[in-house]
Design an enzyme around this catalytic site. Structure first.
Site, PDB file in Angstrom:
ATOM      1  N   TYR A   1       0.814  -1.212   0.000  1.00  0.00           N
ATOM      2  CA  TYR A   1       0.000   0.000   0.000  1.00  0.00           C
ATOM      3  C   TYR A   1       0.852   1.269   0.000  1.00  0.00           C
ATOM      4  O   TYR A   1       0.403   2.311  -0.439  1.00  0.00           O
ATOM      5  CB  TYR A   1      -0.907   0.038   1.237  1.00  0.00           C
ATOM      6  CG  TYR A   1      -2.169  -0.778   1.108  1.00  0.00           C
ATOM      7  CD1 TYR A   1      -2.120  -2.151   0.912  1.00  0.00           C
ATOM      8  CD2 TYR A   1      -3.414  -0.171   1.202  1.00  0.00           C
ATOM      9  CE1 TYR A   1      -3.278  -2.897   0.805  1.00  0.00           C
ATOM     10  CE2 TYR A   1      -4.579  -0.910   1.108  1.00  0.00           C
ATOM     11  CZ  TYR A   1      -4.509  -2.270   0.908  1.00  0.00           C
ATOM     12  OH  TYR A   1      -5.656  -2.996   0.804  1.00  0.00           O
TER      13      TYR A   1
ATOM     14  N   LYS B   1       3.899 -15.341   2.755  1.00  0.00           N
ATOM     15  CA  LYS B   1       4.156 -16.112   1.529  1.00  0.00           C
ATOM     16  C   LYS B   1       5.661 -16.345   1.465  1.00  0.00           C
ATOM     17  O   LYS B   1       6.354 -15.929   0.527  1.00  0.00           O
ATOM     18  CB  LYS B   1       3.627 -15.330   0.316  1.00  0.00           C
ATOM     19  CG  LYS B   1       3.617 -16.111  -0.983  1.00  0.00           C
ATOM     20  CD  LYS B   1       2.570 -17.218  -1.032  1.00  0.00           C
ATOM     21  CE  LYS B   1       2.718 -18.028  -2.313  1.00  0.00           C
ATOM     22  NZ  LYS B   1       1.853 -19.225  -2.326  1.00  0.00           N
TER      23      LYS B   1
ATOM     24  N   ASP C   1      -2.074 -18.595   0.967  1.00  0.00           N
ATOM     25  CA  ASP C   1      -3.052 -19.347   0.170  1.00  0.00           C
ATOM     26  C   ASP C   1      -3.694 -20.434   1.015  1.00  0.00           C
ATOM     27  O   ASP C   1      -4.907 -20.670   0.956  1.00  0.00           O
ATOM     28  CB  ASP C   1      -2.420 -19.908  -1.119  1.00  0.00           C
ATOM     29  CG  ASP C   1      -1.084 -20.608  -0.899  1.00  0.00           C
ATOM     30  OD1 ASP C   1      -0.529 -20.520   0.219  1.00  0.00           O
ATOM     31  OD2 ASP C   1      -0.591 -21.246  -1.850  1.00  0.00           O
TER      32      ASP C   1
ATOM     33  N   ASP D   1      -5.973  -7.267   4.221  1.00  0.00           N
ATOM     34  CA  ASP D   1      -7.130  -6.682   3.536  1.00  0.00           C
ATOM     35  C   ASP D   1      -7.992  -7.800   2.956  1.00  0.00           C
ATOM     36  O   ASP D   1      -9.208  -7.827   3.136  1.00  0.00           O
ATOM     37  CB  ASP D   1      -6.641  -5.740   2.429  1.00  0.00           C
ATOM     38  CG  ASP D   1      -7.788  -5.117   1.659  1.00  0.00           C
ATOM     39  OD1 ASP D   1      -8.755  -4.665   2.311  1.00  0.00           O
ATOM     40  OD2 ASP D   1      -7.736  -5.087   0.416  1.00  0.00           O
TER      41      ASP D   1
ATOM     42  N   ASP E   1     -11.818  -9.568   4.593  1.00  0.00           N
ATOM     43  CA  ASP E   1     -13.095  -9.649   3.873  1.00  0.00           C
ATOM     44  C   ASP E   1     -13.595 -11.095   3.864  1.00  0.00           C
ATOM     45  O   ASP E   1     -14.779 -11.363   4.043  1.00  0.00           O
ATOM     46  CB  ASP E   1     -12.943  -9.168   2.416  1.00  0.00           C
ATOM     47  CG  ASP E   1     -13.233  -7.679   2.263  1.00  0.00           C
ATOM     48  OD1 ASP E   1     -13.034  -6.934   3.250  1.00  0.00           O
ATOM     49  OD2 ASP E   1     -13.650  -7.260   1.170  1.00  0.00           O
TER      50      ASP E   1
HETATM   51  C1  IPM Z   1     -10.226  -1.657   4.043  1.00  0.00           C
HETATM   52  C2  IPM Z   1     -10.500  -1.077   2.672  1.00  0.00           C
HETATM   53  C3  IPM Z   1      -9.369  -0.128   2.314  1.00  0.00           C
HETATM   54  C4  IPM Z   1      -8.081  -0.922   2.331  1.00  0.00           C
HETATM   55  C5  IPM Z   1      -9.566   0.583   0.971  1.00  0.00           C
HETATM   56  C6  IPM Z   1     -10.845   1.398   0.952  1.00  0.00           C
HETATM   57  C7  IPM Z   1      -8.397   1.447   0.594  1.00  0.00           C
HETATM   58  O1  IPM Z   1     -10.660  -2.104   1.754  1.00  0.00           O
HETATM   59  O2  IPM Z   1     -10.152  -0.877   5.018  1.00  0.00           O
HETATM   60  O3  IPM Z   1     -10.080  -2.872   4.148  1.00  0.00           O
HETATM   61  O4  IPM Z   1      -7.760  -1.601   1.348  1.00  0.00           O
HETATM   62  O5  IPM Z   1      -7.396  -0.892   3.350  1.00  0.00           O
HETATM   63 MG    MG Z   2     -10.632  -4.043   2.568  1.00  0.00          MG
END
Ligand code: IPM
Ligand code: MG
Length: 360
Positions: A146, A195, A227, A251, A255
């Site tokens: 990032y 990784k 993975d 990240d 999710d």
């Molecule tokens: C999160 C989001 C952010 C990230 C985006 C919006 C830049 O996906 O907080 O997980 O990737 O960190």
């Molecule tokens: Mg995210």
């Protein structure tokens, strides 16, 4: 007690969910006699509309004067929003990355656990998780891909782009230390995800993490390739206590972990620096497709407000109250559309906020 809270309403569903979190905090203040003074901060598209950039220096300075910052969500629909016609460094997400970096918020905590009441919404078979699961992802937030150098260029007529994944030992050590400290208060297991079979940055990550582990003899350290971790999260999420990982892997895995809990609308998060200060936001995005319709689930933001009380303001009892209130409302059968199931009572964003505030 009196505190100053930065409030970033943001874009998309952000203003709606932030409002419900504030409503719940108001209820907490009434019950315990606290005063929260809010300072409204502009970030993302909301800031672009006013200032032309997603985060101003004044906003950063104002955030520094707060005890903590609570945020809805930022960003718009990349295909249709004018914000995405701007160069990448002026788009909404750049503001979020900048505030994380400027405030030194290197430790992103994302707890993922299965509410008994939401077992039906969990896509994993009951037989695989008879006792549910309860994990926390500790994601490094101010380094890695990032924040490494990036560029797009013409390489002898061939369009080429490069992003850089860079970590130094100090960045790894401080986040690893945080993960082990958290594990000490939980089930004393850290799964460090990398990784290392391919990446140098991961091999350094493994080496430094092992050094930190030596200071925490009670905690079991396990290394896992990313993975494999992605697979294990849907195969047997109950094996995880603390997952420690770098920015990009965190990240993606957070999710995935949130979906295993039933909905991304349930996952809170705290981004902390070396002090008590933190920025608290749901792990999900701004869902522009349902913005303004009172369809969004405000629970992730409300639970983020609870994390704020616990980590930045030392109001543990008050944080417990919010978490209990969320459980009660779910147990009573109330659901937003993302977690709706047969026989349950469908509510909208505002009603869900009202119900949780009423339980406080
Ligand atoms: C999160 C989001 C952010 C990230 C985006 C919006 C830049 O996906 O907080 O997980 O990737 O960190
Ligand atoms: Mg995210």
């Amino acid at each position: 007690m009196e505190f100053k809270i930065g409030l970033i309403r943001g874009d998309g569903i952000g203003p709606e969910i932030a409002e419900e979190a504030r409503k719940v905090l108001d209820a907490v203040c009434r019950k315990y006699g606290h005063t929260f003074n809010y300072s409204e901060l502009l970030l993302g598209g909301a800031s672009i509309d006013v200032h032309g950039i997603p985060l101003t220096d004044e906003t950063i300075e104002e955030a520094r004067t707060c005890d903590a910052v609570l945020m809805g969500s930022i960003g718009g629909d990349a295909a249709t929003s004018p914000w995405y016609k701007l160069e990448p460094s002026k788009r909404p997400e750049a503001g979020l990355l900048k505030i994380r970096k400027e405030l030194g918020l290197f430790a992103n905590l994302r707890p993922a656990y299965l509410y008994n009441e939401l077992k039906g919404a969990c896509p994993i078979k009951d037989s695989l998780i008879p006792d549910g699961f309860d994990m926390i992802i500790v994601r490094e937030l101010t380094g890695g891909l990032y924040f490494g150098d990036r560029k797009t260029y013409d390489d002898n007529g061939v369009m080429t782009a490069v992003d850089t994944l860079k970590y130094n030992e100090n960045e790894i050590r401080r986040i690893a230390r945080r993960a082990f400290e958290i594990a000490m208060k939980r089930r004393k297991k850290v799964t460090s995800v990398d990784k290392a079979n391919v990446l140098d940055s991961s091999r350094l990550w493994r080496k430094i993490t092992a050094e930190v582990a030596a200071d925490f003899p009670e905690v079991t350290l396990e290394n896992m390739l990313v993975d494999n971790c992605a697979m294990q999260l849907v195969r047997n999420p109950a094996q995880f206590d603390v997952i420690l990982t770098e920015n990009m892997f965190g990240d993606i895995l957070s999710d995935e972990a949130s979906m295993v809990t039933g909905s991304i609308g349930m996952l809170s998060s705290a981004s902390l620096n070396e002090t008590k200060f933190g920025l608290y936001e749901p792990s999900h995005g701004s869902a522009p497709d349902i913005a303004g319709m009172s369809l969004a689930n405000p629970i992730a933001t409300i639970l983020s407000a609870a994390m704020m009380l616990r980590y930045s303001l030392d109001l543990d009892r008050e944080a417990d109250d919010i978490e209990e209130a969320v459980k009660k409302v779910l147990a009573e059968g109330y659901r937003t559309q993302d977690i709706m199931a047969e026989g349950m009572k469908l509510t909208n964003t505002v009603e869900m906020g009202n119900l949780i505030a009423a339980e406080i």
